[in-house]
Design an enzyme around this catalytic site. Sequence first.
Site, PDB file in Angstrom:
ATOM      1  N   CYS A 267       0.781  -1.243   0.000  1.00  0.00           N
ATOM      2  CA  CYS A 267       0.000   0.000   0.000  1.00  0.00           C
ATOM      3  C   CYS A 267       0.810   1.288   0.000  1.00  0.00           C
ATOM      4  CB  CYS A 267      -0.931   0.022   1.202  1.00  0.00           C
ATOM      5  SG  CYS A 267      -0.059   0.184   2.793  1.00  0.00           S
ATOM      6  N   ALA A 268       2.073   1.255   0.457  1.00  0.00           N
ATOM      7  CA  ALA A 268       2.847   2.498   0.566  1.00  0.00           C
ATOM      8  C   ALA A 268       3.100   3.102  -0.812  1.00  0.00           C
ATOM      9  CB  ALA A 268       4.171   2.215   1.277  1.00  0.00           C
ATOM     10  N   LYS A 272      -3.440   5.280  -2.854  1.00  0.00           N
ATOM     11  CA  LYS A 272      -4.635   4.516  -3.228  1.00  0.00           C
ATOM     12  C   LYS A 272      -5.454   4.133  -2.002  1.00  0.00           C
ATOM     13  CE  LYS A 272      -2.224   2.861  -7.326  1.00  0.00           C
ATOM     14  NZ  LYS A 272      -0.956   3.526  -6.958  1.00  0.00           N
ATOM     15  N   ASP A 290       1.972  -3.292   4.015  1.00  0.00           N
ATOM     16  CA  ASP A 290       3.231  -3.078   3.306  1.00  0.00           C
ATOM     17  C   ASP A 290       4.329  -3.792   4.076  1.00  0.00           C
ATOM     18  OD1 ASP A 290       4.091  -1.119   0.900  1.00  0.00           O
ATOM     19  OD2 ASP A 290       5.773  -1.394   2.279  1.00  0.00           O
ATOM     20  N   ASP A 316       4.681  -9.414   5.381  1.00  0.00           N
ATOM     21  CA  ASP A 316       4.982  -9.981   4.071  1.00  0.00           C
ATOM     22  C   ASP A 316       3.704 -10.632   3.573  1.00  0.00           C
ATOM     23  OD1 ASP A 316       5.773 -11.408   1.855  1.00  0.00           O
ATOM     24  OD2 ASP A 316       7.483 -12.385   2.826  1.00  0.00           O
ATOM     25  N   ASP A 335      -1.071  -3.349  -5.998  1.00  0.00           N
ATOM     26  CA  ASP A 335      -0.219  -2.443  -6.775  1.00  0.00           C
ATOM     27  C   ASP A 335       1.192  -3.009  -6.638  1.00  0.00           C
ATOM     28  OD1 ASP A 335       0.988  -0.409  -8.112  1.00  0.00           O
ATOM     29  OD2 ASP A 335       0.424   1.179  -6.728  1.00  0.00           O
ATOM     30  N   CYS A 388       3.087   0.203 -12.387  1.00  0.00           N
ATOM     31  CA  CYS A 388       3.455   1.397 -13.147  1.00  0.00           C
ATOM     32  C   CYS A 388       4.536   1.027 -14.159  1.00  0.00           C
ATOM     33  CB  CYS A 388       3.914   2.532 -12.221  1.00  0.00           C
ATOM     34  SG  CYS A 388       5.238   2.101 -11.084  1.00  0.00           S
TER      35      CYS A 388
END
Length: 446
Positions: A267-268, A272, A290, A316, A335, A388
């Site tokens: 999440c970091a 989002k 995270d 993890d 993500d 990304c």
Amino acid sequence: MLDVFLKTKTFNKAIPSMRASSARVISNVLNGKSLTESLSEIKTKVAIKDQAMLQEICFGCTRWHIQIEAILNKLMRKSLALKQPIIHALLTVGIYQLMRMRIQSHAIINETVAACDDIKRSWAKGLVNAVLREFQRNEKKILASLNTDITIQESHPEWLVIKFKRAWGEARAKKIISNNNIPGPLVLRTNNQFGDRESYLKTLDKLSIKSISTKYSPVGIRIIEPIPIDTVPNFGDGAVSVQDEAAQFAAPLLDIKSGQLVLDACCAPGGKTCHILEQQPNIKSLLSIDISKNRLEKVKENAKRLRLEPNLLAADICDVDTWWNSIPFDRILLDAPCSGTGVIRRNPDIKLLRKASDITDLATRQLQLISALWPTLKQNGVFLYATCSILPEENDNVIKDFMTSHKDASILNINETWGVETEFGRQLFPEEKEHDGFYYARLIKL
């Protein structure tokens, strides 16, 4: 008396020169350190008035390093990269300024030469002066003599150029590469819990801050002329967040309903996670995980500024038994860690630090992450995979491999007009004055 003097006397620590500091940042990057990390460590030691220029030089030197390296090879018989990396970095700083900054050449050369004292290489003044003046005198001739290959002209590693061309064809690859060298715009995401986009656009207009609505995201605003983030109105109060338009698609694609259980894996830094809570404040629970406790601190900072309270956990995600309570999630966002090839314009050190071999390792890890999370998803639940990256090896190929071994997974089509449709999802490419490169695939559990 001397003791009293030493206790009361204030000694001013010398502030390092901006160009010497730039050289230190570039030397660190060439030694494998991330640009963001190195710049953040050194930036605060420079005079406030010089910090913006420091950032511009460091990003520019990194962005155009491959081309600058080719220029230095024309100017010098032997490279100093191994024996004197700090001098090599300082020459890079000087060449970049002479090529691409609107500063008088004599000022650039004089200040860059003077920086030799600051980096404790006074003996190199004559060398630095000679190399920079040679380039100043013969710039056109030297540039004309460079290899016309796109790797030099657009400063991209050969392996990455090959991958772009193989994946997307010659024409699109050229456009991607060109856009990678144009700094990305400042894009804001308006917080609907604070106010709507139209109201915020009016606030910006009153302050003479030029802005425009993003093309696709209903909550996005692009600032036309870059401004420091601390001058963005009501930023500290949570009115807006900095988030590229492409990243703003994640929360809506999850299609979260009131009362649902949601997981944001990896999440970091929290963009989002916060968008999910802004968009659907009535969810039953949002667990944001995270692996890095330090990165989770950034999520906490963002959430606090936005007056949000996500449930954060350092874990993890592949070690499911250590964090999952066996209650399945309605929605999962992954993500995934990736090459970042869709955000090179914001992180130009990717061109220097990434290697071709990284892509296979990343794809293996991405498949592991999806496979580990899949059992935690409820039947008829939605799984959104995002990166990304603009490389199919990390995107469609990963989804294809996953679905081959998971017959209970089906593609949920993304019926949008942004990006291009791929076999399993949608791919966005970096666009000038628009969004970054990003990939989404949406799956449903049968």
